[in-house]
Design a protein around this motif. Structure first.
Motif, short mmCIF file in Angstrom:
data_model
loop_
_atom_site.label_atom_id
_atom_site.label_comp_id
_atom_site.label_asym_id
_atom_site.label_seq_id
_atom_site.Cartn_x
_atom_site.Cartn_y
_atom_site.Cartn_z
N PRO A 156 -43.77 65.66 -4.27
CA PRO A 156 -42.32 65.71 -4.50
C PRO A 156 -41.90 64.50 -5.35
N ALA A 157 -40.80 64.61 -6.06
CA ALA A 157 -40.34 63.51 -6.91
C ALA A 157 -40.27 62.22 -6.10
N ALA A 158 -40.70 61.13 -6.71
CA ALA A 158 -40.73 59.85 -5.98
C ALA A 158 -39.32 59.38 -5.69
N SER A 159 -39.11 59.04 -4.43
CA SER A 159 -37.79 58.46 -4.11
C SER A 159 -37.88 56.97 -4.44
N GLU A 160 -36.83 56.43 -4.99
CA GLU A 160 -36.81 55.00 -5.30
C GLU A 160 -36.91 54.21 -3.99
N PRO A 161 -37.64 53.08 -3.96
CA PRO A 161 -37.60 52.27 -2.74
C PRO A 161 -36.16 51.79 -2.51
N THR A 162 -35.70 51.84 -1.27
CA THR A 162 -34.34 51.37 -0.99
C THR A 162 -34.30 49.86 -1.17
N ASN A 163 -33.09 49.33 -1.32
CA ASN A 163 -32.96 47.87 -1.47
C ASN A 163 -33.52 47.15 -0.25
N LYS A 164 -33.33 47.75 0.91
CA LYS A 164 -33.83 47.12 2.14
C LYS A 164 -35.36 47.06 2.10
N GLU A 165 -35.97 48.17 1.65
CA GLU A 165 -37.44 48.22 1.54
C GLU A 165 -37.93 47.19 0.53
N GLY B 158 -38.13 43.91 1.87
CA GLY B 158 -39.01 43.77 3.04
C GLY B 158 -40.32 43.13 2.64
N LYS B 159 -41.14 42.84 3.64
CA LYS B 159 -42.40 42.10 3.42
C LYS B 159 -43.34 42.85 2.46
N GLU B 160 -43.38 44.19 2.60
CA GLU B 160 -44.32 44.96 1.79
C GLU B 160 -43.62 45.76 0.68
N GLY B 161 -42.42 45.30 0.31
CA GLY B 161 -41.61 46.04 -0.67
C GLY B 161 -42.34 46.32 -1.97
N LEU C 57 -45.68 45.02 -13.78
CA LEU C 57 -44.65 45.64 -12.96
C LEU C 57 -44.49 44.89 -11.64
N TYR C 58 -45.63 44.51 -11.08
CA TYR C 58 -45.64 43.75 -9.82
C TYR C 58 -44.91 42.41 -10.02
N ASP C 59 -45.21 41.75 -11.16
CA ASP C 59 -44.54 40.47 -11.46
C ASP C 59 -43.03 40.68 -11.63
N ALA C 60 -42.66 41.78 -12.31
CA ALA C 60 -41.23 42.04 -12.54
C ALA C 60 -40.52 42.28 -11.21
N SER C 61 -41.18 43.05 -10.30
CA SER C 61 -40.51 43.29 -9.02
C SER C 61 -40.45 42.00 -8.19
N GLY C 62 -41.44 41.12 -8.39
CA GLY C 62 -41.40 39.81 -7.70
C GLY C 62 -40.22 38.98 -8.18
N LYS C 63 -39.97 39.02 -9.50
CA LYS C 63 -38.83 38.27 -10.07
C LYS C 63 -37.51 38.84 -9.54
N CYS D 120 -32.75 38.26 -6.17
CA CYS D 120 -31.70 38.95 -5.42
C CYS D 120 -31.79 38.89 -3.90
N CYS D 121 -33.02 38.85 -3.36
CA CYS D 121 -33.15 39.09 -1.91
C CYS D 121 -32.56 37.98 -1.04
N SER D 122 -32.42 36.78 -1.60
CA SER D 122 -31.86 35.72 -0.75
C SER D 122 -30.38 35.46 -1.08
N THR D 123 -29.78 36.31 -1.93
CA THR D 123 -28.35 36.12 -2.25
C THR D 123 -27.49 36.72 -1.13
N LYS D 124 -26.18 36.45 -1.22
CA LYS D 124 -25.26 36.94 -0.17
C LYS D 124 -25.17 38.47 -0.18
#
Length: 445
Positions: A305-314, A317-320, A343-349, A354-358
């Protein structure tokens, strides 16, 4: 400190004896300075062995080693130094005393992108061996160790020792050909271990432990796309653990033991799920099984099935990043490791920004859209290029690529088209393979 360095060297020298100490010094420095010439390495080895021989003798002056190693560091810093050239030498030479020596000792060349050692024919081996056995052994140790510089030291030691023993036994045997055949079969597992551990540790030194887990996860997801994340993640983490424990270990059998244990785990987890893994795992020799799995091409993408985008919460998360990687890798079997690594580096950036912002969600949404606009066309191109490269014979691939480039770039001159073609062909033939060299391909991406 001084005494520690001297005691360590003298202990090794006395334990190994002069000849073995010399061989070990050739291997260690050929690994370290893998771009150095044979003559430069030979100079360095002569100095180190002479220093040990003089200063580790009973009754030697306690300051002998310190004085000698200081003289060696002065020679390293002279304009006409006979030792391997290194771009970091000038910074080290700005220091004095022990600090300078420690700095020089820590220098290393980056590994060669691809092993360059080609084994000569049996006849050529024996010819060179009979001419000058010692020179032959030294040159072989230098060429082999600088080519497979990332293989752990104990693996290189074992591999080179058995090779030299084979040559010295078979070149004086009346049945040379039969002797070589028998010995090569016996060395096969060790040869595979050298090649495999060089690849594993090259990736580990380029990526570090976290990124190596991702790289293994992506590779397994492409080879076994129907396996679940829960099946694959422990295997990827186990592979990263093997690298971090054994690549710099001097324990005799660390790499062989841990790699075989890891192979058994992969075979247990994936044989029942996938016929290709079952075929690779049939053999009794686990090292050959591991090599078979490493060389396995990606499976065709299954109907999912079409890939669902990982949610922002995911994503936060630790294994996002790992979840996102698997989703993409199993649907895009042709995406090479170096592109997935970007791609891995880009998602790390993205996570870092973003993940520690308000308000992580708003930040992720806006950044993600910008990132995807640049990345998605690029991923499509890379996937297409490697897909064609893996499917078509080389000349057909080149012909098809030339046609599609001419169509895509109608304004380009023949010379520009040829340059583009060569660039793409060079990328595909180096980086679309399962064992692509990570540092070289990162620069080619």
């Amino acid at each position: 400190g001084k005494a520690y360095v001297r005691d360590k060297v003298c202990q090794e020298y006395k334990m190994l004896g002069k000849e073995n100490f010399r061989s070990l010094t050739i291997i260690a420095n050929s690994r370290k300075y893998s771009n150095g010439t044979f003559e430069e390495i030979a100079h360095l080895v002569r100095e180190i062995v002479s220093l040990a021989e003089t200063c580790c003798a009973d009754g030697a002056d306690p300051s002998c080693y310190d004085t000698g190693s200081t003289a060696l560091s002065v020679k390293s810093c002279s304009a006409d130094s006979p030792f391997p050239a290194h771009p970091g030498t000038a910074e080290c030479c700005a220091h004095e005393g022990l600090e300078r020596k420690l700095c020089l000792a820590a220098l290393r060349h980056p590994p060669r992108p691809l092993p360059q050692y080609l084994q000569p024919s049996d006849k050529e081996l024996c010819q060179a061996f009979r001419q000058d056995p010692r020179e032959f052994a030294d040159r072989f140790l230098y060429e082999y160790a600088s080519s497979y510089s990332q293989a752990p030291l104990p693996v290189l030691l074992g591999s080179t020792r058995t090779f030299l023993s084979m040559v010295s036994t078979c070149c004086i045997s009346p049945a040379t050909a039969a002797c070589f055949l028998k010995e090569k079969l016996e060395r096969k597992t060790l040869s595979l271990l050298t090649l495999t551990s060089h690849r594993i540790c090259s990736r580990f030194s380029a990526y570090g432990k976290d990124k190596v887990s991702f790289s293994y996860l992506a590779s397994l997801a492409q080879k076994a796309p129907t396996a679940s994340f829960e099946d694959l993640l422990p295997l990827a983490e186990d592979a990263a653990e093997v690298s971090s424990q054994c690549c710099d270990s001097v324990a005799e059998d660390c790499m062989q033991k841990k790699l075989l244990e890891h192979t058994a785990k992969v075979c247990t987890a994936l044989s029942a799920r996938d016929g290709r893994f079952a075929d690779c795992c049939k053999g009794r020799n686990l090292m050959e099984n591991h090599f078979c799995i490493l060389a396995m091409p990606p499976a065709p993408a299954p109907k999912l099935p079409a890939a669902s985008e990982p949610t922002n919460k995911e994503l936060c998360g630790k294994e996002g990043a790992l979840h996102a990687t698997r989703r993409l890798a199993r649907r895009q079997p042709s995406l090479p490791d170096a592109v997935l690594a970007k791609l891995y580096d880009a998602s790390g950036k993205l996570r870092g920004a973003c993940c520690s912002t308000k308000d992580p969600s708003t930040c992720l949404d806006s950044q993600r859209q910008r990132m995807e606009a640049g990345l998605l066309p690029f991923l499509e191109k890379a996937s297409q290029l490697c897909g064609q490269y893996n499917k078509l014979p080389f000349l057909e691939f080149k012909k098809s690529l030339r046609e599609s480039l001419a169509h895509a770039e109608p304004e380009a001159s023949p010379a520009q088209l040829e340059q583009l073609l060569e660039q793409r062909v060079s990328f595909a033939s180096t980086c679309c393979l399962p064992d692509a060299p990570p540092l070289l391909c990162a620069s080619k991406v």
